[in-house]
Design an enzyme around this catalytic site. Structure first.
Site, PDB file in Angstrom:
ATOM      1  N   HIS A  13      -2.264   1.367   7.175  1.00  0.00           N
ATOM      2  CA  HIS A  13      -2.538   1.356   5.738  1.00  0.00           C
ATOM      3  C   HIS A  13      -2.187   2.706   5.131  1.00  0.00           C
ATOM      4  O   HIS A  13      -2.252   3.741   5.804  1.00  0.00           O
ATOM      5  CB  HIS A  13      -4.021   1.048   5.506  1.00  0.00           C
ATOM      6  CG  HIS A  13      -4.395   0.752   4.092  1.00  0.00           C
ATOM      7  ND1 HIS A  13      -3.653  -0.073   3.274  1.00  0.00           N
ATOM      8  CD2 HIS A  13      -5.452   1.177   3.333  1.00  0.00           C
ATOM      9  CE1 HIS A  13      -4.233  -0.151   2.085  1.00  0.00           C
ATOM     10  NE2 HIS A  13      -5.317   0.599   2.099  1.00  0.00           N
ATOM     11  N   CYS A  73       0.825  -1.211   0.000  1.00  0.00           N
ATOM     12  CA  CYS A  73       0.000   0.000   0.000  1.00  0.00           C
ATOM     13  C   CYS A  73       0.856   1.256   0.000  1.00  0.00           C
ATOM     14  O   CYS A  73       0.526   2.252  -0.648  1.00  0.00           O
ATOM     15  CB  CYS A  73      -0.945  -0.010   1.191  1.00  0.00           C
ATOM     16  SG  CYS A  73      -0.135  -0.218   2.790  1.00  0.00           S
ATOM     17  N   ASN A  97      -8.349   4.284  -2.522  1.00  0.00           N
ATOM     18  CA  ASN A  97      -7.718   3.075  -2.001  1.00  0.00           C
ATOM     19  C   ASN A  97      -7.033   2.319  -3.142  1.00  0.00           C
ATOM     20  O   ASN A  97      -7.143   2.695  -4.310  1.00  0.00           O
ATOM     21  CB  ASN A  97      -8.766   2.195  -1.324  1.00  0.00           C
ATOM     22  CG  ASN A  97      -8.178   1.274  -0.277  1.00  0.00           C
ATOM     23  OD1 ASN A  97      -6.958   1.135  -0.144  1.00  0.00           O
ATOM     24  ND2 ASN A  97      -9.033   0.615   0.490  1.00  0.00           N
TER      25      ASN A  97
END
Length: 357
Positions: free
Chosen positions: A271, A133, A293
């Site tokens: 994240h 990520c 995302n």
């Protein structure tokens, strides 16, 4: 074709709505997945638990909804891998780097910002099973920085960061699919540049760095790390600079489907995503942050999420009690204050001086 096969094909065409969820076999057919034996049973149990959670939540007519995505059959450890353990390196001393406050006050900023509408963001990506990520958040923000600087909107290579960006102090993990940070990715890019996705395709796993054999498509000259937990600084940055790389606690995001998220959120930042704007929902009048995302377009609002924004002085705060598990660099502080819904104000950065090579 057998009646069973015909039934399976029919189920595969069902809509994935909150009112009618498909069978597990239909879900597998839609996303081209196959399991056998004990794994099939384990995945089916995970999927059915997800359906039950989603149906129970949506039955209460909430302001935000849950839905199925391609990740609905993931096991707990896979959800952890999908988030990764991205934590920002500058938390060791809580100091902003190369940050100069801008003249604009929050009241002078636009009421809403969405950098998608001016084509400053590339299509939503999918990090798959790799804890990359941090690499996606950084890559997307370099892409946007180049477009904001008047250059082309190029699709760049997160795999290059996974393979090549060093992490000697174990900031956010040990590197690659095991986690790192956006500032480290930007630091690497200052020297090496970034290749295009076409030149350095994503594999979803750790690999050997091969950037030296390719020609970088983009370079940057520096980076900025915003002050920790500073609402005004983040608002000004996303409004005046462009999309920003941020870090969050995404532990409760698994089945988010739409609306302004105001549900359960933790304070253990785990994240990395990209902030692409902010606004106010026209129906509920709730202010939100607009977040991109890297879990594919089947998740959330076509890969995006709107998170409740409380405003300067009203953002909730909490404590990350386990930063040594990834929040900062090895040997950093034992606890850290994080603010904003899902810790969204906790760690923000962006590249400067982006140029096409």
């Amino acid at each position: 074709a057998s009646p069973t096969m015909l039934l399976s094909l029919s189920l595969a065409t069902l809509s994935f709505s909150a009112q009618q969820h498909p069978s597990f076999d239909a879900f597998l057919a839609k996303y081209h997945k196959q399991y056998a034996g004990a794994e099939y049973s384990e995945r089916r149990a995970a999927y059915e638990a997800a359906v039950a959670t989603i149906e129970a939540h949506n039955a209460g007519s909430p302001s935000w909804t849950m839905k199925l995505s391609q990740h609905a059959d993931k096991l707990p450890h896979e959800w952890s891998n999908l988030r990764g353990l991205d934590r920002s390196a500058h938390f060791r001393n809580h100091a902003a780097r190369n940050y100069a406050s801008r003249a604009a006050a929050p009241s002078d900023l636009p009421a809403s910002v969405d950098w998608r509408t001016t084509k400053m963001v590339t299509p939503v990506k999918n990090q798959e099973a790799c804890g990359s990520c941090w690499a996606f958040s950084a890559t997307e923000t370099v892409e946007s920085a180049l477009a904001m600087a008047g250059g082309p909107l190029l699709t760049l290579a997160p795999q290059q960061l996974v393979d090549c960006a060093p992490n000697p102090q174990q900031c956010g993990g040990t590197g690659g699919c095991q986690g790192s940070t956006q500032p480290l990715a930007f630091n690497y890019t200052i020297g090496a540049g970034m290749d295009s996705e076409a030149a350095y395709p994503y594999k979803g796993r750790d690999g050997t760095c091969s950037a030296a054999s390719k020609s970088p498509a983009v370079g940057i000259t520096g980076l900025v790390e915003l002050p920790t937990n500073d609402y005004d600084a983040l608002m000004q940055a996303v409004a005046t600079v462009g999309p920003i790389a941020i870090s969050v606690d995404a532990s409760a995001w698994s089945f988010y489907g739409g609306g302004v998220y105001s549900g359960k959120c933790g304070t253990t930042i785990d994240h990395a995503v990209q902030l692409v704007g902010y606004g106010t929902d026209s129906q509920t009048n709730e202010d939100y942050w607009l977040v991109r995302n890297s879990w594919g377009t089947s998740w959330g609002e076509d890969g995006y999420m709107r998170i409740k924004r409380y405003g300067a002085g009203d953002e909730p705060c909490g404590t990350d009690t386990a930063p040594d598990e990834g929040y900062g660099c090895k040997g950093g502080p034992s606890t850290l204050k994080v603010c904003g819904m899902c810790g969204i104000l906790s760690a923000s950065s962006y590249p400067t001086g982006a140029y096409a090579k």
